[in-house]
Design a protein around this motif. Structure first.
Motif, short mmCIF file in Angstrom:
data_model
loop_
_atom_site.label_atom_id
_atom_site.label_comp_id
_atom_site.label_asym_id
_atom_site.label_seq_id
_atom_site.Cartn_x
_atom_site.Cartn_y
_atom_site.Cartn_z
N SER A 38 39.84 33.54 51.53
CA SER A 38 40.83 34.47 50.99
C SER A 38 40.24 35.33 49.89
O SER A 38 40.53 36.52 49.78
CB SER A 38 42.03 33.69 50.44
OG SER A 38 42.94 34.55 49.84
N ALA A 39 39.41 34.74 49.05
CA ALA A 39 38.89 35.47 47.90
C ALA A 39 37.70 36.36 48.24
O ALA A 39 37.56 37.45 47.67
CB ALA A 39 38.49 34.49 46.80
N ARG A 80 43.76 37.55 51.68
CA ARG A 80 43.77 38.30 50.42
C ARG A 80 44.52 39.63 50.56
O ARG A 80 44.66 40.19 51.64
CB ARG A 80 42.35 38.58 49.95
CG ARG A 80 41.52 39.44 50.89
CD ARG A 80 40.09 39.56 50.39
NE ARG A 80 39.22 40.22 51.34
CZ ARG A 80 39.06 41.53 51.40
NH1 ARG A 80 39.72 42.31 50.57
NH2 ARG A 80 38.24 42.07 52.28
N GLY A 129 47.48 35.06 48.86
CA GLY A 129 46.06 35.34 48.71
C GLY A 129 45.73 35.97 47.37
O GLY A 129 46.61 36.27 46.55
N PHE A 130 44.43 36.19 47.16
CA PHE A 130 43.95 36.80 45.93
C PHE A 130 43.97 38.32 46.05
O PHE A 130 43.81 38.88 47.14
CB PHE A 130 42.52 36.33 45.62
CG PHE A 130 42.42 34.88 45.27
CD1 PHE A 130 42.50 34.47 43.94
CD2 PHE A 130 42.25 33.93 46.25
CE1 PHE A 130 42.42 33.13 43.62
CE2 PHE A 130 42.14 32.59 45.95
CZ PHE A 130 42.24 32.18 44.62
N THR A 161 41.83 41.12 45.50
CA THR A 161 40.43 41.44 45.24
C THR A 161 40.08 42.89 45.53
O THR A 161 38.95 43.30 45.35
CB THR A 161 39.51 40.54 46.09
OG1 THR A 161 39.84 40.70 47.48
CG2 THR A 161 39.68 39.08 45.71
#
Length: 339
Positions: free
Chosen positions: A117-118, A142, A164-165, A167
């Motif tokens: 995810s990241a 993400r 999610g992140f 980013t």
């Protein structure tokens, strides 16, 4: 079950209801093998809601990676869970091939590990020309420009959960998600939260709160087109005690009917909770209140009963209260007691 008179005597609706109670893998094989009539009913039931993870998910995807497979139109809910795995390119391509076949899909859950995810792009999971019309989407992929484009292509989504992140940039068109009623998030910033909430008919929201974002995040919740009725807040640092949080909520969401606050770090003592009592008067329609914190509170249930009584006096609409001891308080014969 092999008796010749059984099938004519039972309507298909009843057999489908019976099949809905079957367990996999214990019950389905026998039901499938009764005859072609039972096989069709069991197959519809088996593929209607699919929840698979890891190796089972790969086997399922491979088995339906066939154009024109009749099972494609049976799947209305699909959960793919790879939280304990690293996603490789071959799996990327497999999901890309299979998802566009699922024309009847209404609910999609796609979970990946925090590493994927990241750090890895997961945009391929969501086909922008998908033939399905989702009502529910849950994913830990993400935030990305491709994810926002996919959301814009799914106007029928009612329930959205994004864990999610963030980013890279995430820009959601204001015309997207016109019917969104429920949103859950873990890592979204106040800016992303505002994009999702603004001008949408949300009724229920669940967010994670940290100190530096608290004011802006809560302010974003006031931007919905309809009053938010249910709010869940997860506090992950030692911030926002009740005496600060309740005034902020009252200023932005006075029409709340259900408020659930869970603090993972902050400890709330009796003084803090009693100090919050007059602040609850700002919520005239609040019915359900949860106020949980980590650790074992240094007081007994009798003390908590006093808090519940005071809070209910300040906010007469309350029906149930859950406090740090973990007990549910409710009014019984004129007094507040635990369930």
């Amino acid at each position: 079950m092999r008796g010749p008179g059984l099938v004519p005597s039972l309507p298909p609706e009843l057999l489908s209801h019976i099949a809905s109670y079957l367990q996999w893998p214990e019950d389905f094989p026998a039901f499938l093998l009764v005859n072609s009539h039972f096989h069709a009913i069991a197959t519809r039931t088996l593929y209607h809601t699919v929840y698979v993870n890891s190796a089972r998910a790969v086997r399922l995807l491979r088995s339906i990676d066939v154009p024109g497979d009749r099972r494609h139109n049976l799947i209305t809910s699909l959960t793919l869970n790879f939280t304990k795995n690293r996603v490789l390119k071959q799996l990327d391509l497999l999901v890309q091939r299979v998802l566009p076949h699922l024309k009847k899909l209404k609910a999609l859950t796609f979970e990946v590990s925090s590493y994927d995810s990241a750090w890895r792009g997961q945009a391929w999971v969501f086909p922008l020309d998908a033939p399905f019309h989702l009502r529910s989407l849950t994913t830990s992929a993400r935030f990305s420009t491709h994810l926002s484009a996919f959301l814009e292509s799914q106007p029928e989504i009612l329930d959205l959960s994004l864990r999610g992140f963030a980013t890279e940039p995430f820009n959601l068109d204001q015309a997207a998600l016109p019917h969104l009623r429920s949103f859950r998030s873990v890592h979204s910033s106040p800016q992303v939260l505002a994009q999702i909430v603004t001008a949408r008919p949300l009724k229920s929201v669940s967010i994670t709160l940290i100190a530096e974002d608290a004011v802006n995040a809560l302010g974003s919740l006031a931007l919905s087109s309809t009053p938010i009725k249910r709010l869940t807040i997860l506090i992950i640092d030692a911030s926002a005690p009740a005496t600060e949080l309740f005034p902020q909520l009252a200023a932005t969401l006075p029409q709340l009917e259900a408020l659930h606050i869970v603090a993972l770090v902050q400890t709330y003592d009796l003084d803090i909770m009693h100090a919050a009592t007059p602040l609850l008067a700002a919520f005239p329609g609040l019915r359900y209140l949860t106020f949980m914190a980590s650790g074992d509170p240094a007081y007994d249930l009798g003390d908590e009963a006093g808090v519940a009584t005071d809070w209910a006096t300040a906010c007469p609409s309350l029906r149930t209260i859950i406090l740090p001891k973990g007990k549910m308080w409710f009014r019984k014969e004129g007094i507040w007691a635990v369930s």
